[in-house]
Design an enzyme around this catalytic site. Structure first.
Site, PDB file in Angstrom:
ATOM      1  N   LYS A 174       0.838  -1.213   0.000  1.00 26.62           N
ATOM      2  CA  LYS A 174       0.000   0.000   0.000  1.00 26.62           C
ATOM      3  C   LYS A 174       0.862   1.249   0.000  1.00 26.62           C
ATOM      4  O   LYS A 174       0.621   2.200  -0.762  1.00 26.62           O
ATOM      5  CB  LYS A 174      -0.930  -0.018   1.212  1.00 26.62           C
ATOM      6  CG  LYS A 174      -2.013  -1.081   1.137  1.00 26.62           C
ATOM      7  CD  LYS A 174      -2.793  -1.154   2.442  1.00 26.62           C
ATOM      8  CE  LYS A 174      -3.837  -2.259   2.418  1.00 26.62           C
ATOM      9  NZ  LYS A 174      -4.595  -2.326   3.692  1.00 26.62           N
TER      10      LYS A 174
ATOM     11  N   SER B 201      -0.700   0.668   5.994  1.00 22.84           N
ATOM     12  CA  SER B 201      -0.929  -0.171   7.167  1.00 22.84           C
ATOM     13  C   SER B 201      -1.921  -1.267   6.821  1.00 22.84           C
ATOM     14  O   SER B 201      -2.744  -1.110   5.920  1.00 22.84           O
ATOM     15  CB  SER B 201      -1.453   0.687   8.326  1.00 22.84           C
ATOM     16  OG  SER B 201      -1.521  -0.066   9.520  1.00 22.84           O
ATOM     17  N   ASP B 202      -1.815  -2.359   7.549  1.00 19.90           N
ATOM     18  CA  ASP B 202      -2.762  -3.444   7.363  1.00 19.90           C
ATOM     19  C   ASP B 202      -2.867  -4.231   8.661  1.00 19.90           C
ATOM     20  O   ASP B 202      -1.928  -4.238   9.459  1.00 19.90           O
ATOM     21  CB  ASP B 202      -2.340  -4.378   6.225  1.00 19.90           C
ATOM     22  CG  ASP B 202      -3.499  -5.229   5.742  1.00 19.90           C
ATOM     23  OD1 ASP B 202      -4.341  -4.690   4.999  1.00 19.90           O
ATOM     24  OD2 ASP B 202      -3.592  -6.397   6.143  1.00 19.90           O
ATOM     25  N   GLN B 203      -4.000  -4.868   8.850  1.00 19.98           N
ATOM     26  CA  GLN B 203      -4.216  -5.665  10.053  1.00 19.98           C
ATOM     27  C   GLN B 203      -4.911  -6.964   9.679  1.00 19.98           C
ATOM     28  O   GLN B 203      -5.886  -6.960   8.920  1.00 19.98           O
ATOM     29  CB  GLN B 203      -5.074  -4.906  11.064  1.00 19.98           C
ATOM     30  CG  GLN B 203      -5.257  -5.645  12.375  1.00 19.98           C
ATOM     31  CD  GLN B 203      -6.084  -4.828  13.350  1.00 19.98           C
ATOM     32  OE1 GLN B 203      -7.298  -4.701  13.177  1.00 19.98           O
ATOM     33  NE2 GLN B 203      -5.438  -4.269  14.341  1.00 19.98           N
TER      34      GLN B 203
END
EC number: 3.6.1.-
Length: 197
Positions: free
Chosen positions: A55, A71-73
């Protein structure tokens, strides 16, 4: 002193936007065009890190002079990735699977500034211990919060906190989707310090 690069959040998440606003830095928001399909047998932690970097890099390619946050979760239940439910039925299924369990929310953040040849990323895991929830509690929570855009259907910043027995992390903001302590560290490396005007 070098000029501070413009800051861009490469995310469509309103939760991440709200978190970044806490730092009182001016920033723009851009939607990253990234395929979020997990790789075959890709671990949740590896998936979160890969997507955060993808991203940030995708947006940075369009805005090379900016410091871009990606960011990623991914919720990790015994090594199995749990994503955003999207609807009530899937959210119910997720919470039933997680009741009485420890779930690790693998939250990754990346900062990329191509003009400075800077790229850094970090993984900030958060262990969430769920109560042994009844079906009635799950239903009440889902009707009240409708957290269908949250990984693992858990929205701890609101009523979702009542689902839990404990949260264990070096950075409590990571559970909401953007680990601000680590984000500040990575931003300083890119020449953006929230404490220096």
């Amino acid at each position: 002193m070098t000029e501070r690069p413009p800051l861009i959040l490469g995310s469509t998440s309103r939760y991440r936007r709200e978190m970044l606003q806490r730092l009182r830095l001016p920033f723009d928001v851009q939607s990253p065009q990234v395929d979020e399909t997990p790789g075959a047998s890709e671990a949740p932690s590896a998936l979160a890190l890969r997507l955060a970097l993808a991203k940030a890099n995708e947006v940075a390619a369009r805005f090379p002079h900016a410091a871009v946050i990606g960011s990623d979760q991914v919720a990790d239940l015994a090594g199995r990735p749990i994503g955003k439910p999207g609807d009530h039925a899937r959210a119910t299924e997720q919470l039933r699977a997680m009741r009485g369990q420890a779930v690790v929310f693998q939250t990754a953040v990346a900062v990329v500034c191509l003009a400075k040849q800077y790229e850094a990323s970090a993984l900030v895991p958060v262990t969430v211990r769920f109560r042994d929830l009844s079906d009635a509690e799950i239903e009440h929570y889902l009707r009240a919060e409708q957290p269908y855009d949250c990984a693992g259907s858990a929205k701890s910043e609101a009523l979702g906190i009542a689902l839990l027995r404990a949260i264990e992390s070096d950075d409590p903001t990571a559970l909401v989707g953007l680990p601000l302590i680590k984000t500040c560290e990575l931003l300083r490396g890119a020449g953006v310090d929230p404490l220096i005007a």
